[in-house]
Design an enzyme around this catalytic site. Sequence first.
Site, mmCIF file in Angstrom:
data_model
loop_
_atom_site.group_PDB
_atom_site.id
_atom_site.type_symbol
_atom_site.label_atom_id
_atom_site.label_comp_id
_atom_site.label_asym_id
_atom_site.label_seq_id
_atom_site.Cartn_x
_atom_site.Cartn_y
_atom_site.Cartn_z
ATOM 1 N N LYS A 248 8.160 -30.780 -88.573
ATOM 2 C CA LYS A 248 8.226 -28.930 -88.639
ATOM 3 C C LYS A 248 9.546 -28.807 -88.559
ATOM 4 O O LYS A 248 10.407 -28.915 -87.862
ATOM 5 C CB LYS A 248 7.607 -28.411 -87.341
ATOM 6 C CG LYS A 248 7.362 -26.945 -87.564
ATOM 7 C CD LYS A 248 6.470 -26.313 -86.193
ATOM 8 C CE LYS A 248 6.214 -24.824 -86.242
ATOM 9 N NZ LYS A 248 5.774 -24.355 -85.157
ATOM 10 N N SER B 202 1.435 -21.755 -86.304
ATOM 11 C CA SER B 202 2.771 -21.625 -87.169
ATOM 12 C C SER B 202 2.805 -23.145 -87.715
ATOM 13 O O SER B 202 3.547 -22.987 -88.840
ATOM 14 C CB SER B 202 3.823 -20.919 -86.527
ATOM 15 O OG SER B 202 4.214 -21.840 -85.358
ATOM 16 N N SER C 107 -0.028 -23.043 -82.076
ATOM 17 C CA SER C 107 0.858 -23.411 -83.346
ATOM 18 C C SER C 107 0.363 -24.879 -83.763
ATOM 19 O O SER C 107 0.791 -25.167 -85.103
ATOM 20 C CB SER C 107 2.145 -22.941 -83.412
ATOM 21 O OG SER C 107 2.241 -21.708 -83.669
HETATM 22 N N1 GLN Z 1 0.180 -17.499 -83.224
HETATM 23 C C1 GLN Z 1 0.898 -17.121 -81.997
HETATM 24 C C2 GLN Z 1 2.222 -16.480 -82.093
HETATM 25 O O1 GLN Z 1 2.386 -16.141 -83.254
HETATM 26 C C3 GLN Z 1 1.344 -18.819 -81.514
HETATM 27 C C4 GLN Z 1 2.506 -19.121 -82.479
HETATM 28 C C5 GLN Z 1 3.123 -20.771 -81.779
HETATM 29 O O2 GLN Z 1 2.474 -21.142 -81.079
HETATM 30 N N2 GLN Z 1 4.329 -20.934 -82.231
HETATM 31 O O3 GLN Z 1 3.177 -16.233 -81.492
#
Ligand code: GLN
Length: 486
Positions: free
Chosen positions: A80, A155, A179
């Site tokens: 990532k 994400s 994410s």
């Molecule tokens: N969807 C969650 C957020 O937007 C989690 C994102 C993540 O785990 N980086 O904060």
Amino acid sequence: MTDLYDLTIDETRDLLKNGEISSTELTRSCLERIGSVEERVKAFVTVTGEAALEQARRSNCGTLSSDPSMPLNGVPMQIKDIMCTRGIPTTCSSRMLEDFVPIYDATAVERLYSQGAVLLGKGNMDEFAMGSSTENSAFFPSRNPWDLDRVPGGSSGGGAAAVAAGEAIYALGSDTGGSVRQPASFCGVVGMKPTYGLVSRFGLIAYASSLDQIGPITRDVTDCSLVLNAIAGHDPRDSNSIPHHVPDYTSALTGDIAGLRIGVPKEYFVEGMDDGVREALRKATSVLEGLGATLEEVSLPSTPYALACYYILALSESSANLARYDGVKYGFSYRDTDNMWEAMEKTRQYGFGAEVKRRIMLGTYALSAGYYDAYYLKAQKVRTLIRREFEEVMGSYDALVTPTAPTVAFRLGEKTEDPVQIYLGDVYTVPANVAGLPAISIPCGMSDGLPVGMQLIGSHLSEGALLRIAHAYEQATDWHSMRPQL
Ligand code: GLN
């Protein structure tokens, strides 16, 4: 024979060891696959084809491939784009870091390299990991290989999409509120968020430091254990890293879960869940029972507050963490003025996307004098309640089972107008981050032709138990072997 790019890490082991295939062939197969599907899937921000072939050549010449303690040797993967990779752009899918080239590797990346891993490139993501669909990437959204009109989740959407599409054998993602698990669920692959502190955050660009964890995205549970073996373990460069002896997680994969006790939190099976998800979970839990586990309804009464608690804490921390992007030290810098304040303002105005700015403003508000007690401090107290509730319940159970997400993958653009709709989709994943607990998502069914994920949450450092249950379930079903037609 299956195409090489479709193999699991475990399947490549003997082939590589016996010289039936070389890392170069395997890497080429993934690169060719990237060549044929990436235009549609858009899982990568950067593809490092030449460097990957060079790493593969080195692993062919080495003796590592015959070493059974090095199962990742010669196997190509994606990282990532939030983890620092020396000499390779690390953008966080943000204009702010579009030209940022780190001078060191994140610990997790370094550990994979030391096992002979081959880097294919960097994964697309929501900008600074803020989002659940990759639509917040400043560059382009990634697409779900099961239906290109749908999001792959986020994400870490680029990672899940790449693994599902055959573009990478596995990927590393990061999980602050879901994410790794939610995109794994949307794309029909396995994703794990380890216990907070099990995997070093050194070199992971910070979103919300008390919640961030790196985790594997793989095609099955065995591969998840193999990657976790490589990246877990104490690192003095991360002050929250747990000094804990890391077991061999593959030894937990016995296939036997007879007598294990699994809790089913009733607060996770309320309205707002797709019927198809509910049905898949119902079937999955009866498979677990069929394997000899005892399932019992449990209650975690603070669950309804977890989402609000998470969004206060994560956004507060992010407002502090992202203060460093001021155009001075690194990243985008607005130069068209002599005024320092204007330069800083414009740097942040042009460098950050809308969702990042929204979160910085909300987080700054929650931390500001006069509101701190009402929001940030209150959220910290709720966090303690949630953590205690898990501790109490987990005393009597080996794991909890829940859906990973209330829906299957949604259409691109379907929720972009209303960020709160997107936030609500994180309802089942954020509690594990708030409590610092390990959780894994594995494929457990299909609804309208799209994958459904089952989540298992465990107590502190119970990765072995989670992997054992997930593996036993996987042995009894074949959801994990389904591949999208591209
Ligand atoms: N969807 C969650 C957020 O937007 C989690 C994102 C993540 O785990 N980086 O904060």
